[in-house]
Write an enzyme that holds these catalytic residues in place. Structure first.
Site, PDB file in Angstrom:
ATOM      1  N   ASP A  33      -2.037   6.784   6.186  1.00  6.28           N
ATOM      2  CA  ASP A  33      -3.141   6.039   5.561  1.00  6.28           C
ATOM      3  C   ASP A  33      -3.616   5.000   6.580  1.00  6.28           C
ATOM      4  O   ASP A  33      -3.043   3.916   6.687  1.00  6.28           O
ATOM      5  CB  ASP A  33      -2.635   5.364   4.278  1.00  6.28           C
ATOM      6  N   LYS A  79     -13.323  -1.191   6.322  1.00 11.25           N
ATOM      7  CA  LYS A  79     -12.783  -2.212   7.225  1.00 11.25           C
ATOM      8  C   LYS A  79     -13.321  -1.987   8.635  1.00 11.25           C
ATOM      9  O   LYS A  79     -14.139  -2.746   9.112  1.00 11.25           O
ATOM     10  CB  LYS A  79     -11.261  -2.195   7.173  1.00 11.25           C
ATOM     11  N   TRP A  81       0.830  -1.220   0.000  1.00 13.06           N
ATOM     12  CA  TRP A  81       0.000   0.000   0.000  1.00 13.06           C
ATOM     13  C   TRP A  81       0.850   1.249   0.000  1.00 13.06           C
ATOM     14  O   TRP A  81       0.535   2.219  -0.704  1.00 13.06           O
ATOM     15  CB  TRP A  81      -0.999  -0.024   1.147  1.00 13.06           C
TER      16      TRP A  81
HETATM   17  C1  PLP Z   1      -3.777   0.418   3.883  1.00 11.31           C
HETATM   18  C2  PLP Z   1      -4.646   0.506   2.679  1.00 11.31           C
HETATM   19  N1  PLP Z   1      -4.593   1.590   1.898  1.00 11.31           N
HETATM   20  C3  PLP Z   1      -5.341   1.700   0.798  1.00 11.31           C
HETATM   21  C4  PLP Z   1      -6.225   0.713   0.436  1.00 11.31           C
HETATM   22  C5  PLP Z   1      -7.032   0.885  -0.799  1.00 11.31           C
HETATM   23  O1  PLP Z   1      -8.359   1.083  -0.479  1.00 11.31           O
HETATM   24  P1  PLP Z   1      -9.373   1.500  -1.615  1.00 11.31           P
HETATM   25  O2  PLP Z   1      -9.653   0.283  -2.408  1.00 11.31           O
HETATM   26  O3  PLP Z   1     -10.533   2.019  -0.833  1.00 11.31           O
HETATM   27  O4  PLP Z   1      -8.691   2.549  -2.426  1.00 11.31           O
HETATM   28  C6  PLP Z   1      -6.337  -0.431   1.212  1.00 11.31           C
HETATM   29  C7  PLP Z   1      -7.285  -1.492   0.818  1.00 11.31           C
HETATM   30  O5  PLP Z   1      -7.343  -2.558   1.231  1.00 11.31           O
HETATM   31  C8  PLP Z   1      -5.531  -0.536   2.361  1.00 11.31           C
HETATM   32  O6  PLP Z   1      -5.605  -1.618   3.123  1.00 11.31           O
END
Ligand code: PLP
Length: 360
Positions: free
Chosen positions: A172, A196, A102
């Site tokens: 994030d 989540k 991520w």
């Molecule tokens: C830490 C983290 N950041 C970003 C995301 C991306 O999320 P989204 O699909 O809502 O962009 C996730 C998704 O699982 C995540 O776990």
């Protein structure tokens, strides 16, 4: 209703009382004769929900006054772009820590807007730890430092924050928000997808220190301009009403559980129980350095990967769903978000023990 324990990483398990309340209110929200699905985002009822949900989040996370809270459309990833657009404020460089898939996503998107300085990377160690802060190469001229407090895929979590001096820290929090107390004042900006620990997909939440706003890149889409959304109280466009409502129910539920301190206690116990079992098993393994292990996402492998499919099928038959690991890393992953009860972890540990004993 035969509910299973859903260990999926997101969208993920919701507490049953939240689902039940949503069902009860589905056709008639608050005696209005109108479903939340049909409720106008500019009506007095929804505006009240907007106000009250912000107050609940402020209370739960002890968000200090100079921070603004936004409930916005869209995925967490939209903030990979919105953060540089809003926070570069005329600067050309930003710091990013690379601790997993991520943060790598945030870095790649960040490069579209600025010169990215990767302050530290655990990629050579297959993202199995948070590199020690003493080794981070921080740029004092950086517009901000971006971190991913919990790496949902690698199962790596920060248990402490780097000291960034005057440089605003950006986190994030998509897979860790509301799972434990957080000292918001250590951050300039926190963002998170809701799917989540805060409800369902379609909503993201931003907590931002007010003095950082107002100098967005002029090309910033106005829907992603945080200052504009603050001025419009997150209602610059039609709001994601149902996802916002679900978040409000989740906030009620967390409060009823005793707040984030109580969630943290329970989350720590759940994670420790699973890690202890894995480490003691000689059959299952988790590659993450113990000091960097996540309370929310526990990846693990079987000694015989050829057994993966049978493990998943038998787990599903035993009422344990969503255990398949992310396609990037394989193996298994158990996500233990707030809504996963301790009984779910007990059931998983019992199943894993049984599976291991019964192998041919
Ligand atoms: C830490 C983290 N950041 C970003 C995301 C991306 O999320 P989204 O699909 O809502 O962009 C996730 C998704 O699982 C995540 O776990």
């Amino acid at each position: 209703l035969a509910r299973v324990y859903n260990f999926g990483a997101g969208p993920s398990m919701l507490p049953e009382p939240v689902l039940e309340r949503a069902r009860e209110e589905l056709l008639d929200w608050r005696g209005t004769g109108i479903s939340m699905l049909e409720t106008n985002h500019r009506g007095a009822d929804f505006r009240e929900l907007a106000q009250v949900s912000e107050a609940k989040l402020r209370r739960l996370l002890s968000i200090p006054e100079p921070y603004r809270v936004l409930f916005l459309h869209g995925p967490a990833r939209i903030h990979y772009s919105a953060v540089p657009l809003n926070l570069l404020r005329g600067r050309t460089r930003a710091d990013y820590a690379d601790t997993g898939i991520w943060s790598d996503g945030a870095i790649k998107e960040g490069r579209r807007y600025c010169e990215v300085n990767v302050v530290a990377s655990s990629r050579p160690e297959h993202y199995t730890r948070i590199p020690p802060f003493a080794q981070w190469r921080l740029d004092p001229q950086a517009a901000y430092l971006h971190i991913t407090p919990n790496e949902t895929i690698g199962g790596v979590e920060f248990h402490d924050w780097p000291d960034t001096g005057e440089v605003p820290l950006v986190g994030d929090f998509s897979s860790t928000i509301l799972s434990r107390p957080v000292d918001v004042e250590r951050f300039g900006l926190i963002y998170s997808g809701a799917q989540k620990n805060m409800g369902i997909a379609g909503l993201s939440v931003v907590i931002v220190r007010e003095d950082l706003l107002g100098a967005a890149d002029p090309r910033t889409p106005s829907m992603l301009d945080y200052a504009h959304q603050v001025a419009e109280r997150s209602l610059a466009a039609t709001a994601p009403t149902f996802a916002w409502y679900l978040a409000d129910l989740m906030l009620d539920w967390v409060e009823a559980q005793g707040g984030v301190a109580a969630m943290a206690e329970r989350n720590r116990r759940k994670a420790e129980k699973l890690y202890r079992f894995i480490d003691g098993s000689n059959y299952y393994a988790n590659p993450v350095e113990p000091a960097s292990r996540s309370w929310m996402n526990v990846p693990f492998t079987l000694a015989e990967p050829a057994e993966d499919e049978r493990f998943l099928a038998e787990a599903r038959a035993a009422g344990l769903a969503g255990l398949k690991g992310h396609r990037f890393v394989g193996g298994m992953r158990a996500s233990l978000y707030n809504a996963m009860p301790e009984a779910g972890v007990d059931a998983l540990v019992a199943f894993m023990g049984d599976f291991m004993e019964r192998r041919p």
